[in-house]
Enzyme design. Structure first.
Site, PDB file in Angstrom:
ATOM      1  N   GLY A  20      -3.914  15.108  -0.962  1.00  0.00           N
ATOM      2  CA  GLY A  20      -4.828  14.594  -1.980  1.00  0.00           C
ATOM      3  C   GLY A  20      -5.247  13.160  -1.684  1.00  0.00           C
ATOM      4  O   GLY A  20      -5.348  12.341  -2.587  1.00  0.00           O
ATOM      5  N   ASN A  22      -8.072  11.981  -0.854  1.00  0.00           N
ATOM      6  CA  ASN A  22      -9.506  11.676  -1.012  1.00  0.00           C
ATOM      7  C   ASN A  22      -9.825  10.902  -2.282  1.00  0.00           C
ATOM      8  O   ASN A  22     -10.950  10.445  -2.457  1.00  0.00           O
ATOM      9  CB  ASN A  22     -10.330  12.972  -0.998  1.00  0.00           C
ATOM     10  CG  ASN A  22      -9.984  13.877  -2.164  1.00  0.00           C
ATOM     11  OD1 ASN A  22      -8.944  14.521  -2.143  1.00  0.00           O
ATOM     12  ND2 ASN A  22     -10.824  13.912  -3.175  1.00  0.00           N
ATOM     13  N   GLY A  24      -8.200   8.479  -5.955  1.00  0.00           N
ATOM     14  CA  GLY A  24      -7.132   7.853  -6.717  1.00  0.00           C
ATOM     15  C   GLY A  24      -6.072   7.154  -5.873  1.00  0.00           C
ATOM     16  O   GLY A  24      -6.363   6.515  -4.863  1.00  0.00           O
ATOM     17  N   GLY A  26      -3.885   8.319  -3.938  1.00  0.00           N
ATOM     18  CA  GLY A  26      -3.801   8.827  -2.562  1.00  0.00           C
ATOM     19  C   GLY A  26      -4.818   8.158  -1.653  1.00  0.00           C
ATOM     20  O   GLY A  26      -4.507   7.770  -0.520  1.00  0.00           O
ATOM     21  N   SER A 150       6.791  10.051 -11.858  1.00  0.00           N
ATOM     22  CA  SER A 150       5.994   9.465 -12.934  1.00  0.00           C
ATOM     23  C   SER A 150       6.888   8.930 -14.039  1.00  0.00           C
ATOM     24  O   SER A 150       7.992   9.448 -14.268  1.00  0.00           O
ATOM     25  CB  SER A 150       5.074  10.538 -13.511  1.00  0.00           C
ATOM     26  OG  SER A 150       4.456  10.067 -14.689  1.00  0.00           O
ATOM     27  N   TYR A 175       2.802  18.822 -17.565  1.00  0.00           N
ATOM     28  CA  TYR A 175       2.726  17.641 -16.691  1.00  0.00           C
ATOM     29  C   TYR A 175       4.086  16.964 -16.549  1.00  0.00           C
ATOM     30  O   TYR A 175       4.556  16.739 -15.435  1.00  0.00           O
ATOM     31  CB  TYR A 175       1.683  16.636 -17.200  1.00  0.00           C
ATOM     32  CG  TYR A 175       1.553  15.474 -16.230  1.00  0.00           C
ATOM     33  CD1 TYR A 175       0.974  15.659 -14.975  1.00  0.00           C
ATOM     34  CD2 TYR A 175       2.065  14.214 -16.543  1.00  0.00           C
ATOM     35  CE1 TYR A 175       0.891  14.612 -14.065  1.00  0.00           C
ATOM     36  CE2 TYR A 175       1.986  13.168 -15.636  1.00  0.00           C
ATOM     37  CZ  TYR A 175       1.394  13.363 -14.398  1.00  0.00           C
ATOM     38  OH  TYR A 175       1.321  12.339 -13.485  1.00  0.00           O
TER      39      TYR A 175
HETATM   40  N1  LIG Z   1      -2.439   7.451 -12.028  1.00  0.00           N
HETATM   41  C1  LIG Z   1      -1.264   7.287 -12.632  1.00  0.00           C
HETATM   42  O1  LIG Z   1      -1.095   6.459 -13.548  1.00  0.00           O
HETATM   43  C2  LIG Z   1      -0.080   8.103 -12.199  1.00  0.00           C
HETATM   44  C3  LIG Z   1       1.116   7.917 -12.877  1.00  0.00           C
HETATM   45  C4  LIG Z   1       2.238   8.641 -12.481  1.00  0.00           C
HETATM   46  C5  LIG Z   1       2.143   9.526 -11.436  1.00  0.00           C
HETATM   47  N2  LIG Z   1       0.958   9.707 -10.800  1.00  0.00           N
HETATM   48  C6  LIG Z   1       0.921  10.679  -9.706  1.00  0.00           C
HETATM   49  O2  LIG Z   1       0.226  10.141  -8.591  1.00  0.00           O
HETATM   50  C7  LIG Z   1      -0.485  11.185  -7.909  1.00  0.00           C
HETATM   51  C8  LIG Z   1      -1.952  10.814  -7.798  1.00  0.00           C
HETATM   52  O3  LIG Z   1      -2.476  10.610  -9.100  1.00  0.00           O
HETATM   53  P1  LIG Z   1      -3.933  10.020  -9.330  1.00  0.00           P
HETATM   54  O4  LIG Z   1      -3.913   9.299 -10.615  1.00  0.00           O
HETATM   55  O5  LIG Z   1      -4.391   9.345  -8.104  1.00  0.00           O
HETATM   56  O6  LIG Z   1      -4.749  11.382  -9.538  1.00  0.00           O
HETATM   57  P2  LIG Z   1      -6.276  11.749  -9.162  1.00  0.00           P
HETATM   58  O7  LIG Z   1      -7.102  10.520  -9.075  1.00  0.00           O
HETATM   59  O8  LIG Z   1      -6.674  12.828 -10.114  1.00  0.00           O
HETATM   60  O9  LIG Z   1      -6.147  12.353  -7.691  1.00  0.00           O
HETATM   61  C9  LIG Z   1      -5.456  13.541  -7.500  1.00  0.00           C
HETATM   62  C10 LIG Z   1      -5.633  13.980  -6.068  1.00  0.00           C
HETATM   63  O10 LIG Z   1      -4.935  15.226  -5.907  1.00  0.00           O
HETATM   64  C11 LIG Z   1      -5.846  16.173  -5.362  1.00  0.00           C
HETATM   65  N3  LIG Z   1      -5.530  17.553  -5.729  1.00  0.00           N
HETATM   66  C12 LIG Z   1      -5.497  18.108  -6.973  1.00  0.00           C
HETATM   67  N4  LIG Z   1      -5.235  19.439  -6.869  1.00  0.00           N
HETATM   68  C13 LIG Z   1      -5.129  19.721  -5.548  1.00  0.00           C
HETATM   69  C14 LIG Z   1      -4.887  20.906  -4.810  1.00  0.00           C
HETATM   70  N5  LIG Z   1      -4.731  22.096  -5.415  1.00  0.00           N
HETATM   71  N6  LIG Z   1      -4.820  20.835  -3.473  1.00  0.00           N
HETATM   72  C15 LIG Z   1      -4.983  19.638  -2.833  1.00  0.00           C
HETATM   73  N7  LIG Z   1      -5.240  18.488  -3.472  1.00  0.00           N
HETATM   74  C16 LIG Z   1      -5.308  18.523  -4.821  1.00  0.00           C
HETATM   75  C17 LIG Z   1      -7.206  15.763  -5.908  1.00  0.00           C
HETATM   76  O11 LIG Z   1      -8.224  16.351  -5.130  1.00  0.00           O
HETATM   77  P3  LIG Z   1      -9.694  16.630  -5.751  1.00  0.00           P
HETATM   78  O12 LIG Z   1     -10.453  15.345  -5.607  1.00  0.00           O
HETATM   79  O13 LIG Z   1     -10.204  17.741  -4.891  1.00  0.00           O
HETATM   80  O14 LIG Z   1      -9.512  17.034  -7.192  1.00  0.00           O
HETATM   81  C18 LIG Z   1      -7.112  14.266  -5.716  1.00  0.00           C
HETATM   82  O15 LIG Z   1      -7.322  13.904  -4.380  1.00  0.00           O
HETATM   83  C19 LIG Z   1      -0.246  12.462  -8.721  1.00  0.00           C
HETATM   84  O16 LIG Z   1       0.818  13.175  -8.150  1.00  0.00           O
HETATM   85  C20 LIG Z   1       0.163  11.933 -10.096  1.00  0.00           C
HETATM   86  O17 LIG Z   1       0.978  12.838 -10.816  1.00  0.00           O
HETATM   87  C21 LIG Z   1      -0.158   9.023 -11.162  1.00  0.00           C
END
Ligand SMILES: NC(=O)c1ccc[n+]([C@@H]2O[C@H](COP(=O)([O-])OP(=O)(O)OC[C@H]3O[C@@H](n4cnc5c(N)ncnc54)[C@H](OP(=O)(O)O)[C@@H]3O)[C@@H](O)[C@H]2O)c1
Length: 307
Positions: A20, A22, A24, A26, A150, A175
């Site tokens: 992932g 691409n 956020g 990641g 998280s 979640y």
């Molecule tokens: N942001 C926060 O505050 C926070 C807090 C705690 C934990 N986290 C964890 O950090 C990680 C990233 O979070 P984020 O906030 O950056 O989320 P995000 O912006 O929604 O990005 C999620 C990424 O995962 C990809 N993804 C989703 N489903 C997928 C699948 N079936 N196969 C391959 N890739 C997939 C998405 O791809 P698409 O673009 O194709 O949808 C996107 O690249 C997650 O594991 C989240 O639980 C985040």
């Protein structure tokens, strides 16, 4: 040890794969690692979004070595193909298990195998990927697996008697349960790696509370609306951008002093520079780890013995 996210050590000899990558956290993990010289591999489900991210990193990081490879973590054939391709690489220094569904559906949904979709996305695909790709990490000195946990793990609980939430689905339970499971898996993997005398470490981290409206705009990657920026900025006191959230997995990949026993997160809990924190007792419990492991094996149809 003090860690300055703006002064990363040179890492030109490393290859790091980010699921992932691409969007956020990641994406910014990949961009920052590319800035330190790492060869980054973005494993993404959508080819166009993947190419936009590759182009953005090339635009923003001079001399970046970045490539994209397909991965849908809910599709076993796709997971297996990525694992195969990693086994063919000379080295894989780190696998960052970042892909996640952060806005789960209101109603319970399942993947093509009948597994609850949030668990499938946030845990099961990564479990299968690690089981299959581990030999690629084993032959790379000091390799690491980084699991994205998280803060939600502090607020929810893991239902081992109803892991797939067939009887008790809510989007929040899905979640928080999936993130607890990701942490339990990361810590249990670390225990099994140590018991097997492996050179690979499993680190569990969390990126605090990171929102896209607080994140710099990047063409083709992060273009929140004005309304989203406004709403997210109202929470500025306790949130940060995803670029800052990425500081945590970046440190987990690059800081040689870290071991799998720690739990890295922002110093201010929800925001700030990466510092060591404390995971919940439930996440660290060897008993819970031992009970969860066979459930993950069954649900992902993947036997996983760490040798
Ligand atoms: N942001 C926060 O505050 C926070 C807090 C705690 C934990 N986290 C964890 O950090 C990680 C990233 O979070 P984020 O906030 O950056 O989320 P995000 O912006 O929604 O990005 C999620 C990424 O995962 C990809 N993804 C989703 N489903 C997928 C699948 N079936 N196969 C391959 N890739 C997939 C998405 O791809 P698409 O673009 O194709 O949808 C996107 O690249 C997650 O594991 C989240 O639980 C985040």
């Amino acid at each position: 040890m003090a860690w300055d996210p703006a002064e990363l050590p040179d890492a030109h000899d490393r290859t790091v794969v980010i699921t992932g990558g691409n969007a956020g956290v990641g994406y910014f993990t990949a961009e920052q690692l590319a800035g330190a010289g790492v060869r980054v591999v973005l494993a993404c489900r959508d080819p166009e979004r993947a190419e936009s991210a590759v182009a953005a990193i090339r635009r923003r990081v001079r001399g970046a070595r970045v490539e994209a490879t397909p991965l849908d973590v809910t599709d076993r054939a796709s997971v297996d193909a990525l694992a195969e391709s990693l086994l063919e690489r000379e080295r894989v220094d780190a696998l960052v298990l970042n892909a996640g569904m952060v806005h789960p559906p209101r109603e319970r949904r399942t993947d093509r195998y009948g597994n609850e979709l949030v668990l499938s996305t946030n845990v099961l695909g990564h479990f299968r990927l690690v089981a299959r790709a581990l030999p690629a990490l084993e032959r790379t000195d000091g390799a690491r697996i980084v699991s994205l946990g998280s803060l939600a793990s502090r607020l929810g609980s893991l239902r081992l008697d109803d892991l797939q939430l067939e009887r008790s689905y809510t989007s929040w339970r899905a979640y928080s349960g999936s993130k607890i499971a990701a942490q339990v898996f990361g810590f249990e993997l670390e225990r099994r790696l140590r018991a097997a005398g492996s050179g690979v470490a499993s680190l569990v981290v969390h990126p605090g509370y990171s929102t896209s409206g607080r994140t710099p705009g990047v063409r083709g990657v992060n273009q929140p609306s004005r309304a989203k920026r406004f709403a997210d900025n109202l929470q500025a006191a306790w949130t940060q951008g995803k670029d800052h959230g990425a500081w945590v997995p970046v440190r987990a990949v690059l800081d040689p002093t870290l071991t799998g026993e720690g739990y890295l997160g922002p110093a201010g809990l929800t925001k700030g520079a990466p510092a060591s924190g404390r995971a919940t007792r439930a996440s660290r419990s060897p008993r819970t780890g031992a009970r969860l492991w066979p459930l993950l094996e069954a649900a992902s149809d993947q036997e996983f013995t760490v040798r």
